[in-house]
Design a protein around this motif. Structure first.
Motif, short mmCIF file in Angstrom:
data_model
loop_
_atom_site.label_atom_id
_atom_site.label_comp_id
_atom_site.label_asym_id
_atom_site.label_seq_id
_atom_site.Cartn_x
_atom_site.Cartn_y
_atom_site.Cartn_z
N THR A 238 -5.90 9.79 -0.93
CA THR A 238 -6.49 10.76 -1.86
C THR A 238 -5.48 11.56 -2.73
OG1 THR A 238 -8.62 11.02 -0.74
CG2 THR A 238 -8.52 12.15 -2.65
N THR A 239 -4.61 12.19 -2.31
CA THR A 239 -3.67 12.96 -3.03
C THR A 239 -2.82 12.04 -4.01
OG1 THR A 239 -3.59 14.44 -1.05
CG2 THR A 239 -1.64 14.29 -2.76
N ASN A 240 -2.20 10.65 -3.35
CA ASN A 240 -1.55 10.15 -4.19
C ASN A 240 -2.37 9.28 -5.18
OD1 ASN A 240 1.27 10.49 -3.11
ND2 ASN A 240 0.17 9.95 -1.25
N LEU A 241 -3.68 8.85 -4.95
CA LEU A 241 -4.55 8.38 -5.96
C LEU A 241 -4.81 9.06 -7.02
CD1 LEU A 241 -6.24 6.20 -7.08
CD2 LEU A 241 -7.97 6.92 -5.26
N ILE A 242 -4.95 10.34 -6.93
CA ILE A 242 -5.32 11.25 -7.88
C ILE A 242 -3.88 11.61 -8.94
CG2 ILE A 242 -5.84 14.14 -8.62
CD1 ILE A 242 -7.63 13.82 -6.11
N GLY A 243 -2.82 11.63 -8.27
CA GLY A 243 -1.75 11.84 -8.91
C GLY A 243 -1.24 10.72 -9.78
N ASN A 244 -1.21 9.61 -8.97
CA ASN A 244 -0.90 8.20 -9.69
C ASN A 244 -1.85 8.06 -10.78
OD1 ASN A 244 1.08 7.87 -7.80
ND2 ASN A 244 0.27 6.36 -6.67
N THR A 276 -0.09 0.98 -5.94
CA THR A 276 -0.73 1.21 -4.83
C THR A 276 -0.18 2.25 -3.70
OG1 THR A 276 -0.92 -1.25 -4.81
CG2 THR A 276 -1.41 -0.06 -2.64
N ALA A 277 -1.06 3.19 -3.64
CA ALA A 277 -0.75 4.76 -2.99
C ALA A 277 -0.25 4.26 -1.37
CB ALA A 277 -1.89 5.31 -2.73
N ARG A 301 8.07 -9.32 13.39
CA ARG A 301 7.32 -8.27 12.71
C ARG A 301 7.16 -8.69 11.28
NH1 ARG A 301 9.51 -2.69 14.37
NH2 ARG A 301 11.35 -3.24 12.71
N ILE A 302 5.96 -8.51 10.90
CA ILE A 302 5.67 -9.05 9.49
C ILE A 302 5.24 -7.77 8.49
CG2 ILE A 302 4.14 -10.73 8.05
CD1 ILE A 302 5.91 -12.00 10.07
N VAL A 303 6.09 -7.64 7.60
CA VAL A 303 5.60 -6.70 6.70
C VAL A 303 4.61 -7.05 5.32
CG1 VAL A 303 6.58 -5.09 4.60
CG2 VAL A 303 7.76 -4.92 6.87
N LEU A 304 3.56 -6.36 5.10
CA LEU A 304 2.62 -7.05 4.07
C LEU A 304 2.93 -5.89 3.04
CD1 LEU A 304 -0.49 -7.94 6.44
CD2 LEU A 304 1.55 -9.16 5.60
N LEU A 305 2.85 -6.42 2.01
CA LEU A 305 3.07 -5.61 0.71
C LEU A 305 2.06 -5.63 -0.25
CD1 LEU A 305 6.85 -6.23 0.27
CD2 LEU A 305 5.91 -4.36 1.25
N PRO A 306 0.76 -5.02 -0.05
CA PRO A 306 -0.30 -5.17 -1.20
C PRO A 306 0.26 -4.67 -2.62
CG PRO A 306 -0.52 -3.34 0.71
CD PRO A 306 0.72 -4.07 1.21
N GLY A 307 1.19 -3.64 -2.36
CA GLY A 307 1.82 -3.00 -3.66
C GLY A 307 2.22 -4.35 -4.35
N ALA A 308 2.80 -5.20 -3.84
CA ALA A 308 3.52 -6.44 -4.55
C ALA A 308 2.36 -7.30 -4.85
CB ALA A 308 4.55 -7.14 -3.80
N ALA A 309 1.34 -7.54 -3.90
CA ALA A 309 0.36 -8.51 -4.00
C ALA A 309 -0.58 -8.02 -5.33
CB ALA A 309 -0.53 -8.62 -2.80
N ASN A 310 -0.92 -6.83 -5.37
CA ASN A 310 -1.61 -6.19 -6.58
C ASN A 310 -0.97 -6.35 -7.86
OD1 ASN A 310 -3.59 -5.46 -5.01
ND2 ASN A 310 -3.01 -3.62 -4.76
#
Length: 393
Positions: A238-244, A276-277, A301-310
């Motif tokens: 929530t904090t980062n969503l508001i700031g962003n 993406t926060a 180990r698989i890193v998923l990047l929703p920020g890139a996907a978006n």
């Protein structure tokens, strides 16, 4: 020279990770980091596909890269987001009985009251820090009240949660201060659960103790782990969503005009997609998989990047534009499948109320992002400080 991606490269990546994400999607959709021993997936179809496939992309070792946090012990602090079915199914079902949509919706009047207090106090000063004075304390107050954290302990809980997520520049593991903060947080929540076991109250900790109807109830350790997850992840989201949201509205006056004209929910959804926060999650492969011609071994180990996907143009038209008119229904921000974020509705509700209260009270404002700072964390994207000036109506 090929693309390089280090999620701990704060200065190189965190200020603006999106050029790197774009290169990953096009040049290395299955990216290998030998030093940190992970593979990264950045395309929308791959990220969402992995979210929806817990049988192959397991959460049992937790969502964090650090070796101290990765492994079967992850569930002790990360609750059911570090579990696979059927244990995840049972835990989520029991937690959902206490953390219901109705319970969240019923919080709106109290959230608005808290938001008005923080917004009014900040506007009275004229110059303030959006994060420190509004975006951070509000979710701390709300979740603390929901869980049952005493008012005197709330600032300390927020400090400890921030410390647990903080990483010093140049470091790639949770440090001694972070470990100590985690242990201290667990102590706070253990005391609450022990108190509610003796005497129930009208809060989530009590509801979790009574969640079981016809099956084995949640243990104290399971409740403590869920509360720890909710307080940590819920505050940060929530904090980062508001700031962003406020930052990108400031950067795009045309979109800001639409948002301020009554379209706060659309503003929130596009912010969730655009910046993406929570940009990174980890999974562990349970069997050999091949993606884009690249063989991935069991145990990888698989890193998923929703920020890139978006921002994948395969999923969104003009993905690099901040546009609150767009359909954001395919965004990967809160995951997908069985691990879809249980707190998504609370984060949206808190953010909507704060933004509505600010928009309704402001005649004019300005930000000073150059004087702000971002958190040093691979797992959250936003602002740790965002100074601003405002003129009330």
């Amino acid at each position: 020279m090929g693309v390089a991606f280090d999620p701990y490269g704060f200065h190189e990546v965190d200020a603006d990770p999106y050029p790197v994400y774009a290169r990953l999607r096009e040049e290395a959709p299955v990216y290998r980091n030998e030093e940190l021993d992970f593979w990264a997936l950045s395309r929308h179809a791959d990220v969402v596909g992995a979210f929806r496939d817990p049988g192959r992309f397991s959460s049992a070792n937790g969502p964090l890269l650090e070796r101290r946090a990765w492994g079967p012990q992850a569930q002790e602090a990360m609750s059911f987001i570090a579990m696979d079915p059927p244990r995840h199914t049972r835990m989520r079902r029991l937690v959902s009985r206490a953390f219901t949509p109705r319970r969240i919706a019923d919080l709106e009047p109290r959230i608005r009251e808290i938001a008005r207090q923080h917004v009014a106090a900040a506007l009275e000063r004229g110059s303030f820090d959006l994060v420190a004075d509004i975006a951070a304390p509000l979710p701390t107050d709300v979740i603390s009240e929901l869980v049952g954290v005493p008012e005197a302990d709330r600032a300390d809980v927020r400090r400890l949660a921030d410390t647990a997520l903080h990483r010093e520049p140049g470091t790639r593991e949770i440090g001694p201060d972070g470990v100590a903060a985690l242990l201290e947080l667990v102590g706070h929540f253990a005391a609450i659960v022990a108190d509610r076991r003796r005497r129930r109250r009208d809060d989530l900790a009590s509801a979790l103790l009574d969640a079981a109807v016809d099956e084995e109830p949640l243990t104290d350790d399971e409740i403590i782990a869920f509360v720890h997850l909710l307080v940590g992840a819920g505050n940060e989201t929530t904090t980062n969503l508001i700031g962003n949201a406020w930052y990108w509205a400031w950067r795009h006056p045309g979109q800001r005009a639409k948002a301020f004209a009554g379209r706060v929910p659309d503003w929130i959804e596009e912010t969730l997609r655009y910046d993406t926060a929570a940009p990174l999650q980890l999974r562990t492969l349970t069997k050999d998989v091949e993606l884009h011609g690249v063989p991935l071994p069991q145990g990888a180990r698989i890193v998923l990047l929703p920020g890139a996907a978006n921002r994948d143009p395969r999923a969104f038209e003009r993905p690099e534009e901040f546009d609150i008119d767009r359909d954001t229904g395919r965004m990967a921000t809160f995951g997908s499948g069985p691990h879809y974020c249980l707190g998504a509705s609370l984060a949206r509700l808190e953010s909507r109320i704060v933004l509505e209260e600010m928009v309704g009270r402001l005649a004019d404002f300005d930000l000073d992002p150059a004087a702000g700072r971002r958190p040093y964390s691979a797992y959250v994207r936003g602002f740790a400080s965002l100074p601003m000036t405002a003129t009330p109506r």
